[in-house]
Design a protein around this motif. Sequence first.
Motif, short mmCIF file in Angstrom:
data_model
loop_
_atom_site.label_atom_id
_atom_site.label_comp_id
_atom_site.label_asym_id
_atom_site.label_seq_id
_atom_site.Cartn_x
_atom_site.Cartn_y
_atom_site.Cartn_z
N LYS A 62 29.88 29.53 1.08
CA LYS A 62 29.39 30.79 1.63
C LYS A 62 30.10 31.12 2.93
O LYS A 62 30.45 32.29 3.18
CB LYS A 62 27.88 30.71 1.85
CG LYS A 62 27.05 30.63 0.58
CD LYS A 62 25.58 30.47 0.91
CE LYS A 62 24.73 30.26 -0.34
NZ LYS A 62 23.31 30.02 0.00
N LYS B 45 18.51 40.07 -1.13
CA LYS B 45 17.90 39.90 -2.45
C LYS B 45 16.58 40.65 -2.55
O LYS B 45 16.26 41.25 -3.58
CB LYS B 45 17.68 38.41 -2.72
CG LYS B 45 17.09 38.10 -4.09
CD LYS B 45 16.95 36.61 -4.31
CE LYS B 45 16.39 36.30 -5.69
NZ LYS B 45 16.23 34.83 -5.90
N ILE C 173 29.14 39.33 -4.28
CA ILE C 173 29.15 38.18 -5.19
C ILE C 173 27.72 37.75 -5.49
O ILE C 173 27.38 37.43 -6.64
CB ILE C 173 29.96 37.02 -4.57
CG1 ILE C 173 31.44 37.41 -4.47
CG2 ILE C 173 29.81 35.75 -5.40
CD1 ILE C 173 32.27 36.41 -3.69
N SER C 174 26.89 37.76 -4.49
CA SER C 174 25.49 37.37 -4.67
C SER C 174 24.77 38.31 -5.62
O SER C 174 23.95 37.88 -6.45
CB SER C 174 24.76 37.36 -3.32
OG SER C 174 25.34 36.42 -2.45
N ILE D 235 26.03 39.94 -8.15
CA ILE D 235 26.43 39.57 -9.51
C ILE D 235 25.68 38.32 -9.96
O ILE D 235 25.19 38.23 -11.09
CB ILE D 235 27.96 39.34 -9.57
CG1 ILE D 235 28.70 40.65 -9.28
CG2 ILE D 235 28.37 38.80 -10.94
CD1 ILE D 235 30.19 40.47 -9.10
N TYR D 236 25.58 37.34 -9.05
CA TYR D 236 24.87 36.08 -9.37
C TYR D 236 23.39 36.35 -9.68
O TYR D 236 22.86 35.84 -10.66
CB TYR D 236 25.01 35.12 -8.19
CG TYR D 236 24.18 33.87 -8.35
CD1 TYR D 236 24.58 32.85 -9.21
CD2 TYR D 236 23.00 33.69 -7.62
CE1 TYR D 236 23.82 31.70 -9.37
CE2 TYR D 236 22.24 32.55 -7.78
CZ TYR D 236 22.65 31.55 -8.65
OH TYR D 236 21.90 30.42 -8.81
N TYR D 237 22.75 37.19 -8.86
CA TYR D 237 21.33 37.51 -9.09
C TYR D 237 21.15 38.20 -10.45
O TYR D 237 20.19 37.93 -11.18
CB TYR D 237 20.79 38.40 -7.98
CG TYR D 237 20.82 37.81 -6.60
CD1 TYR D 237 20.65 36.45 -6.41
CD2 TYR D 237 21.03 38.62 -5.47
CE1 TYR D 237 20.67 35.89 -5.12
CE2 TYR D 237 21.05 38.07 -4.20
CZ TYR D 237 20.89 36.71 -4.03
OH TYR D 237 20.92 36.19 -2.77
N LEU E 63 23.08 37.94 -13.11
CA LEU E 63 23.28 36.95 -14.18
C LEU E 63 22.04 36.09 -14.38
O LEU E 63 21.64 35.80 -15.50
CB LEU E 63 24.49 36.08 -13.87
CG LEU E 63 25.87 36.73 -14.03
CD1 LEU E 63 26.96 35.81 -13.49
CD2 LEU E 63 26.12 37.09 -15.48
N CYS E 64 21.45 35.67 -13.28
CA CYS E 64 20.24 34.84 -13.36
C CYS E 64 19.10 35.62 -14.01
O CYS E 64 18.34 35.07 -14.82
CB CYS E 64 19.81 34.39 -11.96
SG CYS E 64 20.93 33.19 -11.22
#
Length: 307
Positions: free
Chosen positions: A280, A262, A295-296, A298-300, A302-303
């Motif tokens: 996970k 990240k 996947i992470s 994409i999640y970051y 979106l957030c």
Amino acid sequence: MIVRGFYYLCRMKLSVIVAVWNGKHTLRRCVDSLVGQLAGNYEIVLVDDGSTDGSTELCRQLTAGHKEVKAVLTPHQGLSHARNTGIAASDGDYITFADCDDEVAPESYKTAMDTLEKNRQVDVLEYPIHKGFPNRHAPTGKTLREEAFTTPHDYWVQTQGYRHCFACNKVFRRDLLERHPFKASNAFEDVALMTELLNEHICIATTTRGCYRYYDNEQGITHAADAAALKTLYSLSAESYETHSSSDFQRYLINIALDIYKLSGERNEMKRKSYFGSLKQIICNTLGINTLFAISKIYYQLCKSKK
């Protein structure tokens, strides 16, 4: 009185090493908590690491006020050098550490040394640590039990030792630290030491008695760790993971790897294991950690888009 004096002379000596760097406003509180912990054979070694805020003069004052306290002054070279300097200047059979902005609860060292006197086979003794803030102290540290581990592997896995790699709430047999001095680093020196000790044939014990009071520092490395510091932590932990793996240890490493990704976008490798205790882990151990990174990401994103 003669008998009591002879008893204290025969007891094993404890050296408490306090690395000091710009700790003028907290050092006296720290030393006050250390003085009088043991009624006999102990010393407190203050190592001033080139402070610029008046801590150096305070170290001199504290040595004048307490016969158990001595000070060593060095140019600023970091925590590891200060601790190694303190070890070289000490003469205790056992050694422990305190940070200059923390405290040790009354009787903690006495109970630790009583335990070591009765259990001479123990090389490292860990006692409880509580984390918090001055005047707002909440006991959130690791809960320990009264037990001894004849192999470091059992200690590491059964107590989740990788989650409490602190040097300050442990008492070490002197020769261990002489063979394994602290390595020069900007982060996670304690983790480096404890992972090295995993290769030793030693006995590590834990106790419920005593308390090291760690005062949270929002400017400290655990709060302000950047990607480089976290990579150091990951590298040190991953070395021991190969031979001391467990499901919880893998969860711990996955979270560090995700934090590094990240912050920097850098991907660390991780071998697949037969652990499926969390989502996970299921992704990591079936599809691979690179899938988890994707996947992470994409999640970051979106957030970030929701902010």
